[in-house]
Design a protein around this motif. Structure first.
Motif, PDB file in Angstrom:
ATOM      1  N   GLY A  72      34.323  36.984  36.997  1.00  0.00           N
ATOM      2  CA  GLY A  72      35.098  36.053  36.444  1.00  0.00           C
ATOM      3  C   GLY A  72      35.824  35.359  37.815  1.00  0.00           C
ATOM      4  O   GLY A  72      35.811  35.489  38.603  1.00  0.00           O
ATOM      5  N   PRO A  73      36.742  34.533  37.198  1.00  0.00           N
ATOM      6  CA  PRO A  73      37.593  33.721  38.168  1.00  0.00           C
ATOM      7  C   PRO A  73      38.268  34.784  38.967  1.00  0.00           C
ATOM      8  O   PRO A  73      38.941  35.578  38.398  1.00  0.00           O
ATOM      9  CB  PRO A  73      38.464  32.951  37.359  1.00  0.00           C
ATOM     10  N   LEU A  74      38.494  34.233  40.130  1.00  0.00           N
ATOM     11  CA  LEU A  74      39.345  35.137  41.178  1.00  0.00           C
ATOM     12  C   LEU A  74      40.646  34.916  41.052  1.00  0.00           C
ATOM     13  O   LEU A  74      41.099  33.825  41.200  1.00  0.00           O
ATOM     14  CB  LEU A  74      38.849  35.009  42.561  1.00  0.00           C
ATOM     15  N   VAL A  75      41.513  35.978  40.961  1.00  0.00           N
ATOM     16  CA  VAL A  75      42.953  36.153  40.835  1.00  0.00           C
ATOM     17  C   VAL A  75      43.280  37.188  41.892  1.00  0.00           C
ATOM     18  O   VAL A  75      42.819  38.095  42.247  1.00  0.00           O
ATOM     19  CB  VAL A  75      43.364  36.289  39.315  1.00  0.00           C
ATOM     20  N   TYR A 102      44.714  43.679  32.250  1.00  0.00           N
ATOM     21  CA  TYR A 102      44.826  42.219  31.758  1.00  0.00           C
ATOM     22  C   TYR A 102      43.459  41.304  32.287  1.00  0.00           C
ATOM     23  O   TYR A 102      43.021  40.563  31.563  1.00  0.00           O
ATOM     24  CB  TYR A 102      46.109  41.549  32.368  1.00  0.00           C
ATOM     25  N   CYS A 103      43.521  41.683  33.546  1.00  0.00           N
ATOM     26  CA  CYS A 103      42.098  41.013  34.221  1.00  0.00           C
ATOM     27  C   CYS A 103      40.846  41.474  33.322  1.00  0.00           C
ATOM     28  O   CYS A 103      40.167  40.434  33.341  1.00  0.00           O
ATOM     29  CB  CYS A 103      42.047  41.255  35.755  1.00  0.00           C
ATOM     30  N   ARG A 104      40.732  42.612  32.994  1.00  0.00           N
ATOM     31  CA  ARG A 104      39.524  42.920  32.387  1.00  0.00           C
ATOM     32  C   ARG A 104      39.327  42.369  30.859  1.00  0.00           C
ATOM     33  O   ARG A 104      38.378  41.977  30.677  1.00  0.00           O
ATOM     34  CB  ARG A 104      39.454  44.482  32.172  1.00  0.00           C
ATOM     35  N   THR A 105      40.599  42.322  30.278  1.00  0.00           N
ATOM     36  CA  THR A 105      40.622  41.877  29.249  1.00  0.00           C
ATOM     37  C   THR A 105      40.534  40.332  28.919  1.00  0.00           C
ATOM     38  O   THR A 105      39.662  39.546  28.085  1.00  0.00           O
ATOM     39  CB  THR A 105      42.021  42.061  28.329  1.00  0.00           C
ATOM     40  N   HIS A 106      40.715  39.478  29.839  1.00  0.00           N
ATOM     41  CA  HIS A 106      40.599  38.280  30.385  1.00  0.00           C
ATOM     42  C   HIS A 106      39.560  37.484  31.043  1.00  0.00           C
ATOM     43  O   HIS A 106      39.491  36.557  31.370  1.00  0.00           O
ATOM     44  CB  HIS A 106      42.052  37.483  30.439  1.00  0.00           C
ATOM     45  N   ALA A 138      51.194  38.631  32.167  1.00  0.00           N
ATOM     46  CA  ALA A 138      50.758  39.429  31.108  1.00  0.00           C
ATOM     47  C   ALA A 138      51.718  39.570  29.983  1.00  0.00           C
ATOM     48  O   ALA A 138      51.222  39.809  28.893  1.00  0.00           O
ATOM     49  CB  ALA A 138      50.547  40.941  31.724  1.00  0.00           C
ATOM     50  N   ARG A 139      52.947  39.509  30.266  1.00  0.00           N
ATOM     51  CA  ARG A 139      53.888  39.588  29.108  1.00  0.00           C
ATOM     52  C   ARG A 139      54.693  38.036  29.092  1.00  0.00           C
ATOM     53  O   ARG A 139      55.264  37.893  30.493  1.00  0.00           O
ATOM     54  CB  ARG A 139      55.134  40.446  29.377  1.00  0.00           C
ATOM     55  N   ARG A 140      54.429  37.356  28.213  1.00  0.00           N
ATOM     56  CA  ARG A 140      55.386  35.930  28.368  1.00  0.00           C
ATOM     57  C   ARG A 140      56.821  35.835  28.094  1.00  0.00           C
ATOM     58  O   ARG A 140      57.338  37.071  27.524  1.00  0.00           O
ATOM     59  CB  ARG A 140      54.703  35.125  27.017  1.00  0.00           C
TER      60      ARG A 140
END
Length: 142
Positions: free
Chosen positions: A12-15, A39-43, A111-113
């Protein structure tokens, strides 16, 4: 028949992650890092690295944040993921750091707004609400 895309390893996109770990236990550090990974796995994002700020600062520049900005200058970087806005520092530092991240063209993913409160609703609603209990009799007449 070809398997579905979700069953193939897709990059996926690199973050990059950013954590502020001032006075945090080892267990909490592990949990925060795991929350970024989840969070990264989920998104469907690829977490390439995590920058950790371990010192109290009142200035937006720190060694960890400067390293993050350097990493954001690399090609194909999508953004920065943090557990919450507070991980960028105190409010004035976090606002400046968020602005710098946006200047690079990267996205800031939380991850948490932040909590949104409606000041008008808080002023007009009672502090304690009472509700009538509704009793339903099941299985016959009473």
């Amino acid at each position: 028949m070809e398997p579905l895309t979700e069953h193939r390893p897709v990059s996926g996109p690199l973050v990059y992650g950013f954590l502020r770990l001032v006075g945090v236990s080892a267990a909490r550090q592990t949990a925060l890092r795991a929350s970024l990974v989840d969070y990264c796995r989920t998104h469907e994002l690829q977490l390439f690295g995590v920058f950790m700020d371990r010192y109290v600062t009142t200035e937006p520049r720190s060694a960890a944040f400067t390293g993050l900005l350097d990493a954001l200058a690399l090609p194909d970087v999508y953004g920065v993921v943090a557990p919450a806005l507070s991980h960028l520092g105190p409010k004035h530092v976090a606002a400046e750091r968020a602005r710098w991240i946006e200047t690079t063209g990267a996205r800031l993913l939380l991850a948490r707004r932040p909590r949104t409160t409606r000041p008008s609703a808080l002023r007009h609603e009672p502090a304690h609400r009472s509700f009538r209990a509704q009793v339903r009799v099941l299985g016959g007449e009473s």
